[in-house]
Design an enzyme around this catalytic site. Structure first.
Site, PDB file in Angstrom:
ATOM      1  N   GLU A 153      33.632  -8.091 -63.948  1.00 50.15           N
ATOM      2  CA  GLU A 153      34.061  -8.225 -65.337  1.00 50.15           C
ATOM      3  C   GLU A 153      35.210  -7.243 -65.580  1.00 50.15           C
ATOM      4  O   GLU A 153      35.138  -6.100 -65.167  1.00 50.15           O
ATOM      5  CB  GLU A 153      32.855  -7.879 -66.230  1.00 50.15           C
ATOM      6  CG  GLU A 153      33.141  -7.889 -67.695  1.00 50.15           C
ATOM      7  CD  GLU A 153      33.678  -9.221 -68.147  1.00 50.15           C
ATOM      8  OE1 GLU A 153      33.007 -10.238 -67.941  1.00 50.15           O
ATOM      9  OE2 GLU A 153      34.801  -9.237 -68.700  1.00 50.15           O
ATOM     10  N   ARG A 156      37.904  -4.816 -71.588  1.00 49.26           N
ATOM     11  CA  ARG A 156      38.275  -3.491 -72.092  1.00 49.26           C
ATOM     12  C   ARG A 156      37.479  -3.207 -73.353  1.00 49.26           C
ATOM     13  O   ARG A 156      37.290  -4.109 -74.179  1.00 49.26           O
ATOM     14  CB  ARG A 156      39.761  -3.457 -72.466  1.00 49.26           C
ATOM     15  CG  ARG A 156      40.701  -3.572 -71.298  1.00 49.26           C
ATOM     16  CD  ARG A 156      42.071  -4.005 -71.763  1.00 49.26           C
ATOM     17  NE  ARG A 156      41.999  -5.336 -72.398  1.00 49.26           N
ATOM     18  CZ  ARG A 156      43.009  -5.927 -73.021  1.00 49.26           C
ATOM     19  NH1 ARG A 156      44.169  -5.312 -73.129  1.00 49.26           N
ATOM     20  NH2 ARG A 156      42.878  -7.122 -73.552  1.00 49.26           N
ATOM     21  N   GLU A 157      37.043  -1.983 -73.525  1.00 50.94           N
ATOM     22  CA  GLU A 157      36.374  -1.617 -74.768  1.00 50.94           C
ATOM     23  C   GLU A 157      37.403  -1.722 -75.896  1.00 50.94           C
ATOM     24  O   GLU A 157      38.583  -1.449 -75.702  1.00 50.94           O
ATOM     25  CB  GLU A 157      35.810  -0.206 -74.672  1.00 50.94           C
ATOM     26  CG  GLU A 157      34.696  -0.136 -73.646  1.00 50.94           C
ATOM     27  CD  GLU A 157      34.042   1.236 -73.556  1.00 50.94           C
ATOM     28  OE1 GLU A 157      34.190   2.039 -74.476  1.00 50.94           O
ATOM     29  OE2 GLU A 157      33.390   1.471 -72.529  1.00 50.94           O
ATOM     30  N   LYS A 209      37.451  -5.464 -58.554  1.00 53.28           N
ATOM     31  CA  LYS A 209      37.301  -4.602 -59.728  1.00 53.28           C
ATOM     32  C   LYS A 209      37.760  -3.177 -59.422  1.00 53.28           C
ATOM     33  O   LYS A 209      38.493  -2.556 -60.201  1.00 53.28           O
ATOM     34  CB  LYS A 209      35.834  -4.611 -60.185  1.00 53.28           C
ATOM     35  CG  LYS A 209      35.525  -3.726 -61.367  1.00 53.28           C
ATOM     36  CD  LYS A 209      36.284  -4.168 -62.609  1.00 53.28           C
ATOM     37  CE  LYS A 209      36.054  -3.227 -63.778  1.00 53.28           C
ATOM     38  NZ  LYS A 209      34.815  -3.413 -64.462  1.00 53.28           N
ATOM     39  N   PHE A 254      50.453  -0.046 -69.713  1.00 55.82           N
ATOM     40  CA  PHE A 254      49.864   1.115 -69.025  1.00 55.82           C
ATOM     41  C   PHE A 254      50.895   2.143 -68.574  1.00 55.82           C
ATOM     42  O   PHE A 254      50.719   2.832 -67.586  1.00 55.82           O
ATOM     43  CB  PHE A 254      48.955   0.666 -67.867  1.00 55.82           C
ATOM     44  CG  PHE A 254      47.568   0.365 -68.365  1.00 55.82           C
ATOM     45  CD1 PHE A 254      47.337  -0.729 -69.180  1.00 55.82           C
ATOM     46  CD2 PHE A 254      46.506   1.203 -68.071  1.00 55.82           C
ATOM     47  CE1 PHE A 254      46.080  -0.981 -69.710  1.00 55.82           C
ATOM     48  CE2 PHE A 254      45.237   0.959 -68.589  1.00 55.82           C
ATOM     49  CZ  PHE A 254      45.028  -0.134 -69.402  1.00 55.82           C
ATOM     50  N   GLY A 262      40.403   8.154 -69.766  1.00 57.49           N
ATOM     51  CA  GLY A 262      39.013   8.603 -69.734  1.00 57.49           C
ATOM     52  C   GLY A 262      38.139   7.376 -69.822  1.00 57.49           C
ATOM     53  O   GLY A 262      38.550   6.285 -69.442  1.00 57.49           O
ATOM     54  N   CYS A 265      34.769   3.889 -67.278  1.00 60.22           N
ATOM     55  CA  CYS A 265      35.145   3.072 -66.119  1.00 60.22           C
ATOM     56  C   CYS A 265      36.176   3.734 -65.210  1.00 60.22           C
ATOM     57  O   CYS A 265      35.852   4.110 -64.090  1.00 60.22           O
ATOM     58  CB  CYS A 265      35.663   1.713 -66.584  1.00 60.22           C
ATOM     59  SG  CYS A 265      34.343   0.697 -67.250  1.00 60.22           S
ATOM     60  N   LYS A 268      35.297   7.211 -63.203  1.00 54.76           N
ATOM     61  CA  LYS A 268      34.210   7.166 -62.208  1.00 54.76           C
ATOM     62  C   LYS A 268      34.462   6.069 -61.172  1.00 54.76           C
ATOM     63  O   LYS A 268      34.068   6.212 -60.017  1.00 54.76           O
ATOM     64  CB  LYS A 268      32.844   7.025 -62.885  1.00 54.76           C
ATOM     65  CG  LYS A 268      32.604   5.770 -63.701  1.00 54.76           C
ATOM     66  CD  LYS A 268      31.704   4.772 -63.003  1.00 54.76           C
ATOM     67  CE  LYS A 268      31.462   3.562 -63.869  1.00 54.76           C
ATOM     68  NZ  LYS A 268      31.030   2.385 -63.136  1.00 54.76           N
TER      69      LYS A 268
HETATM   70  C1  UDX Z   1      39.295  -0.321 -68.285  1.00 58.80           C
HETATM   71  C2  UDX Z   1      40.048  -1.532 -67.717  1.00 58.80           C
HETATM   72  O1  UDX Z   1      41.247  -1.717 -68.486  1.00 58.80           O
HETATM   73  C3  UDX Z   1      39.179  -2.775 -67.767  1.00 58.80           C
HETATM   74  O2  UDX Z   1      39.856  -3.867 -67.170  1.00 58.80           O
HETATM   75  C4  UDX Z   1      37.879  -2.498 -67.009  1.00 58.80           C
HETATM   76  O3  UDX Z   1      37.018  -3.616 -67.090  1.00 58.80           O
HETATM   77  C5  UDX Z   1      37.183  -1.273 -67.580  1.00 58.80           C
HETATM   78  O4  UDX Z   1      38.071  -0.150 -67.563  1.00 58.80           O
HETATM   79  P1  UDX Z   1      38.692   0.548 -70.735  1.00 58.80           P
HETATM   80  O5  UDX Z   1      38.057   1.707 -70.055  1.00 58.80           O
HETATM   81  O6  UDX Z   1      37.977  -0.123 -71.847  1.00 58.80           O
HETATM   82  O7  UDX Z   1      39.038  -0.598 -69.663  1.00 58.80           O
HETATM   83  O8  UDX Z   1      40.057   1.067 -71.365  1.00 58.80           O
HETATM   84  P2  UDX Z   1      41.610   0.922 -71.076  1.00 58.80           P
HETATM   85  O9  UDX Z   1      42.232   0.199 -72.186  1.00 58.80           O
HETATM   86  O10 UDX Z   1      41.902   0.453 -69.717  1.00 58.80           O
HETATM   87  O11 UDX Z   1      42.062   2.450 -71.204  1.00 58.80           O
HETATM   88  C6  UDX Z   1      41.540   3.427 -70.313  1.00 58.80           C
HETATM   89  C7  UDX Z   1      42.096   4.779 -70.633  1.00 58.80           C
HETATM   90  O12 UDX Z   1      43.465   4.848 -70.285  1.00 58.80           O
HETATM   91  C8  UDX Z   1      42.007   5.204 -72.101  1.00 58.80           C
HETATM   92  O13 UDX Z   1      41.571   6.542 -72.150  1.00 58.80           O
HETATM   93  C9  UDX Z   1      43.438   5.080 -72.597  1.00 58.80           C
HETATM   94  O14 UDX Z   1      43.709   5.970 -73.641  1.00 58.80           O
HETATM   95  C10 UDX Z   1      44.225   5.416 -71.339  1.00 58.80           C
HETATM   96  N1  UDX Z   1      45.569   4.831 -71.281  1.00 58.80           N
HETATM   97  C11 UDX Z   1      45.735   3.488 -71.257  1.00 58.80           C
HETATM   98  C12 UDX Z   1      46.672   5.686 -71.199  1.00 58.80           C
HETATM   99  O15 UDX Z   1      46.534   6.912 -71.189  1.00 58.80           O
HETATM  100  N2  UDX Z   1      47.919   5.133 -71.102  1.00 58.80           N
HETATM  101  C13 UDX Z   1      48.137   3.793 -71.075  1.00 58.80           C
HETATM  102  O16 UDX Z   1      49.291   3.372 -70.979  1.00 58.80           O
HETATM  103  C14 UDX Z   1      47.001   2.938 -71.167  1.00 58.80           C
END
Ligand code: UDX
Length: 451
Positions: A153, A156-157, A209, A254, A262, A265, A268
């Site tokens: 899966e 994203r949260e 994943k 990204f 943080g 996901c 870790k």
């Molecule tokens: C992530 C993956 O995106 C998702 O596909 C997977 O299923 C679970 O892990 P999530 O943890 O919900 O999802 O959040 P995500 O939107 O990916 O952001 C992760 C972290 O990266 C956040 O702390 C966010 O603030 C940070 N981030 C994201 C950045 O610092 N810069 C960016 O450009 C994008």
């Protein structure tokens, strides 16, 4: 068995609740299972134990339509389901980089002996490569008609519902055409909506994943490494990210420099990926991910150093307003929260840090009871010498320098998410600092002094 499929969803964390409610909204009959009776009662009453936009509505709609309910009973789940989804958590093991698979193994061990008819068990949890093959053997030994597939899966949260109902790709790690056909039926609606369906082996599905999260983490740490260079040499990482992102081979997603990633996901998962590669004798292939992790953690220390600098080199007793506790906006999740880490570091340096977050205060208080919290933004900012923006909630990005200026004692702000327009803050007399943007004089001096 593919007509009128009945599903069970094992585990009621983010993934489990979202998957169960989404499958019910697609018209399937769904039974969710969790061993925590309190949580099951809460879910059956339509109360969502997490903050996720749109999910409570979906949960309630499923309950009201009679297509969704939750139980603690494995025998009931075994009797109910044609397809059983494993959605349990795989957190980092304390004191190790490895994933803790006890919940995954626990639910298969509980379910397998109860299965007495053909069914498909579908793993959605993030697991180290090789786990699925072992679980498949365990299952088929317990029940010859039970088959395993792996279907990671990528939700994203904060956008979990949309990501689940309209995913961009569906990965089907299968060992038979029958398993593939069942997954095609499960995901018929998203497939009709244009999702790409990729059929592959169990191992590739598990790796998909881990590799996706490793790539995303690497992209964030890459731009944050550029931020470090910008801070040293006098560049502006926001402009740099815009320039890089305009290249379609790179893309803008990204590349938001700042405090780094943080959550439950990315941190870790990349550590577990490295640990698994090392177990397999392929540690060198993923050694770079250790550096990705190190860059990410350095941003937290750098943010605390900036506060120290803005406070004149002494943080003892200095009131600091910390805006943000969730690991990202739109979520109340504080697992591996960069914001809380920074608040902790500052408190350790003697500052009087007060944290405010619009959704994550209760969770933050639970995991970091030693920090100080305020129930409102104004309460956290009152009398502050430095304001820190650590999670880019709309409530914070909409702040105006005039309004905040009337509450704080000194006009110093650190925009650790590059979420504010610096000009109005500077015009209103604020000392505005951001990660990845050098204070001009210091950078010029370094360049002048360099060979
Ligand atoms: C992530 C993956 O995106 C998702 O596909 C997977 O299923 C679970 O892990 P999530 O943890 O919900 O999802 O959040 P995500 O939107 O990916 O952001 C992760 C972290 O990266 C956040 O702390 C966010 O603030 C940070 N981030 C994201 C950045 O610092 N810069 C960016 O450009 C994008």
């Amino acid at each position: 068995m593919t007509d009128g499929l009945r599903m069970t969803v094992l585990g009621s964390g983010y993934l489990g609740i979202t998957h169960a409610a989404s499958m019910a909204s697609l018209g399937f009959e769904v039974l969710g299972l969790d061993t925590d009776a309190g949580r099951v009662d809460q879910l059956n009453a339509g109360r969502l134990p997490i903050h996720e936009p749109g999910l409570e509505e979906l949960l309630c709609a499923g309950l009201e339509a009679g297509r969704l309910r939750f139980t603690t009973s494995y025998p009931e789940a075994a009797a109910f389901g044609d397809v059983h989804f494993i959605c349990t958590g795989t957190p980092q093991q304390p004191g190790s980089d490895r994933a803790d698979l006890s919940q995954v193994h626990g639910c298969v061990a509980a379910l397998a002996p109860l299965l007495d008819r053909p069914c498909l068990v579908v793993g959605k949890s993030t697991v180290p490569v090789g786990t699925a093959r072992r679980l498949a053997a365990e299952l088929s030994q317990a029940c010859p008609g039970a088959e395993l597939a792996w279907n990671p899966e990528f939700l994203r949260e904060g956008s979990a519902v949309a990501d689940t109902l309209a995913p961009d790709r569906i990965v089907a790690g299968v060992t038979s055409g029958r398993a593939e056909q069942i997954l095609r039926q499960v995901y018929a609606r998203p497939l009709a909506g244009g999702a790409v369906f990729i059929v592959t082996s169990l191992e590739t599905a598990e790796l998909a994943k881990a590799a996706a999260n490793a790539f995303l983490a690497t992209k964030i740490s890459f731009i944050n490494a550029m931020a470090e260079i910008c801070e040293t040499a006098g560049g502006d990482v926001r402009d740099l990210a815009q320039i890089l992102g305009a290249d379609p081979r790179i893309g803008p997603a990204f590349l938001r420099a700042g405090l780094g990633y943080g959550g439950g996901c990315l941190p870790k998962d990349i550590r577990a990926f490295v640990a698994r590669a090392e177990e397999l004798g392929a540690g060198a292939s993923l050694a770079f991910l250790r550096e990705v992790d190190a860059i990410n953690l350095r941003r937290r220390a750098r943010t605390a150093d900036l506060v120290h600098e803005l406070a004149g080199g002494n943080l003892a007793g200095v009131p600091v307003c910390v805006l943000g506790a969730a690991f990202k906006p739109g979520s109340d999740d504080v697992r591996d929260s960069p914001a809380l880490d920074v608040a902790q570091i500052l408190t350790g340096m003697g500052a009087r840090a007060t944290v405010y977050d619009p959704a994550a205060l209760d969770n933050a208080r639970r995991v970091r009871p030693g920090l100080s919290y305020a129930p409102t933004l104004a309460g956290a900012a009152q009398g502050a010498h430095v304001v820190l923006l650590l999670t880019e909630w709309p409530e914070f990005t909409a702040l105006t320098p005039g309004r905040l200026g009337g509450i704080v004692a000194r006009r110093n702000i650190i925009d650790a998410r590059n979420a504010l327009d610096p000009a109005p803050w500077q015009e209103a007399g604020w000392e505005y600092r951001a990660l990845g943007v050098a204070a001009d004089a210091a950078a010029r001096a370094r360049l002048d002094a360099s060979p």
